[in-house]
Design a protein around this motif. Structure first.
Motif, PDB file in Angstrom:
ATOM      1  N   LYS A   1      34.549 -11.753  25.999  1.00 52.31           N
ATOM      2  CA  LYS A   1      34.318 -12.356  27.324  1.00 52.31           C
ATOM      3  C   LYS A   1      33.496 -11.337  28.096  1.00 52.31           C
ATOM      4  N   VAL A   2      32.440 -11.804  28.732  1.00 50.52           N
ATOM      5  CA  VAL A   2      31.549 -10.925  29.482  1.00 50.52           C
ATOM      6  C   VAL A   2      31.608 -11.312  30.956  1.00 50.52           C
TER       7      VAL A   2
ATOM      8  N   GLN B   1      25.381  -3.534  20.654  1.00 45.16           N
ATOM      9  CA  GLN B   1      24.043  -3.639  20.052  1.00 45.16           C
ATOM     10  C   GLN B   1      23.256  -4.787  20.670  1.00 45.16           C
ATOM     11  N   LYS B   2      23.930  -5.893  20.945  1.00 46.97           N
ATOM     12  CA  LYS B   2      23.265  -7.041  21.582  1.00 46.97           C
ATOM     13  C   LYS B   2      22.796  -6.673  22.988  1.00 46.97           C
ATOM     14  N   VAL B   3      23.655  -5.978  23.737  1.00 47.84           N
ATOM     15  CA  VAL B   3      23.295  -5.567  25.099  1.00 47.84           C
ATOM     16  C   VAL B   3      22.128  -4.582  25.049  1.00 47.84           C
ATOM     17  N   ALA B   4      22.166  -3.631  24.124  1.00 47.09           N
ATOM     18  CA  ALA B   4      21.081  -2.654  23.997  1.00 47.09           C
ATOM     19  C   ALA B   4      19.763  -3.338  23.623  1.00 47.09           C
TER      20      ALA B   4
ATOM     21  N   LEU C   1      28.463  -4.559  34.133  1.00 45.15           N
ATOM     22  CA  LEU C   1      28.858  -5.524  33.117  1.00 45.15           C
ATOM     23  C   LEU C   1      30.148  -5.053  32.480  1.00 45.15           C
ATOM     24  N   VAL C   2      31.100  -5.967  32.323  1.00 39.44           N
ATOM     25  CA  VAL C   2      32.347  -5.678  31.628  1.00 39.44           C
ATOM     26  C   VAL C   2      32.364  -6.546  30.381  1.00 39.44           C
TER      27      VAL C   2
ATOM     28  N   THR D   1      37.744   1.397  27.932  1.00 39.52           N
ATOM     29  CA  THR D   1      39.147   1.431  28.327  1.00 39.52           C
ATOM     30  C   THR D   1      39.932   0.563  27.355  1.00 39.52           C
ATOM     31  N   ILE D   2      40.998   1.111  26.820  1.00 40.52           N
ATOM     32  CA  ILE D   2      41.829   0.383  25.873  1.00 40.52           C
ATOM     33  C   ILE D   2      43.077  -0.111  26.590  1.00 40.52           C
ATOM     34  N   ILE D   3      43.341  -1.405  26.463  1.00 43.41           N
ATOM     35  CA  ILE D   3      44.551  -2.004  27.031  1.00 43.41           C
ATOM     36  C   ILE D   3      45.264  -2.691  25.870  1.00 43.41           C
TER      37      ILE D   3
END
Length: 121
Positions: free
Chosen positions: A49-50, A78-81, A57-58, A99-101
């Motif tokens: 989910k973006v 890679q897609k964002v880059a 951007l998260v 961040t890991i949740i």
């Protein structure tokens, strides 16, 4: 449709962007919204989910294992880059964070290996 575009009320507006706008400029947010819309329309995996807020951007990912989440994260970064390269935008990997949740306490937790432009986040 290639390049930045905005779809509203069944109408599509596409604009080739060749130069940026200074931060705080009057037209900057509108130009950025046109450009950023194409990033939000990238095909992400079903586990992704973006969310965008201003120029941030998260990328939220879910997976059953740490390795699975790492793999999805690296696919998406890679897609964002690639999107950034295609739109002549540089991403600041120093400001990018992971961040890991989790609900589970990892047994053998190790550092996540998530990369943006070949730099570990």
């Amino acid at each position: 449709m290639k390049g930045p575009h905005l779809t509203m009320n069944n109408s599509v507006v596409q604009k080739k962007i060749s130069k940026g706008k200074p931060q705080g400029s009057a037209s900057g947010p509108g130009v950025w919204n046109l450009l950023y819309n194409s990033l939000l329309n990238v095909e992400y995996t079903k586990n992704t989910k973006v969310i965008a807020y201003a120029d941030d951007l998260v990328i939220l990912l879910k997976g059953k294992t740490q390795v699975e989440v790492e793999n999805y994260a690296n696919i998406e970064t890679q897609k964002v880059a690639k999107w950034a390269r295609n739109n002549k935008i540089s991403l600041n990997d120093l400001k990018s964070k992971v961040t890991i949740i989790t609900r589970k306490k990892p047994k053998n937790r190790r550092d996540f290996k998530i990369f943006l432009n070949n730099k570990k986040l």
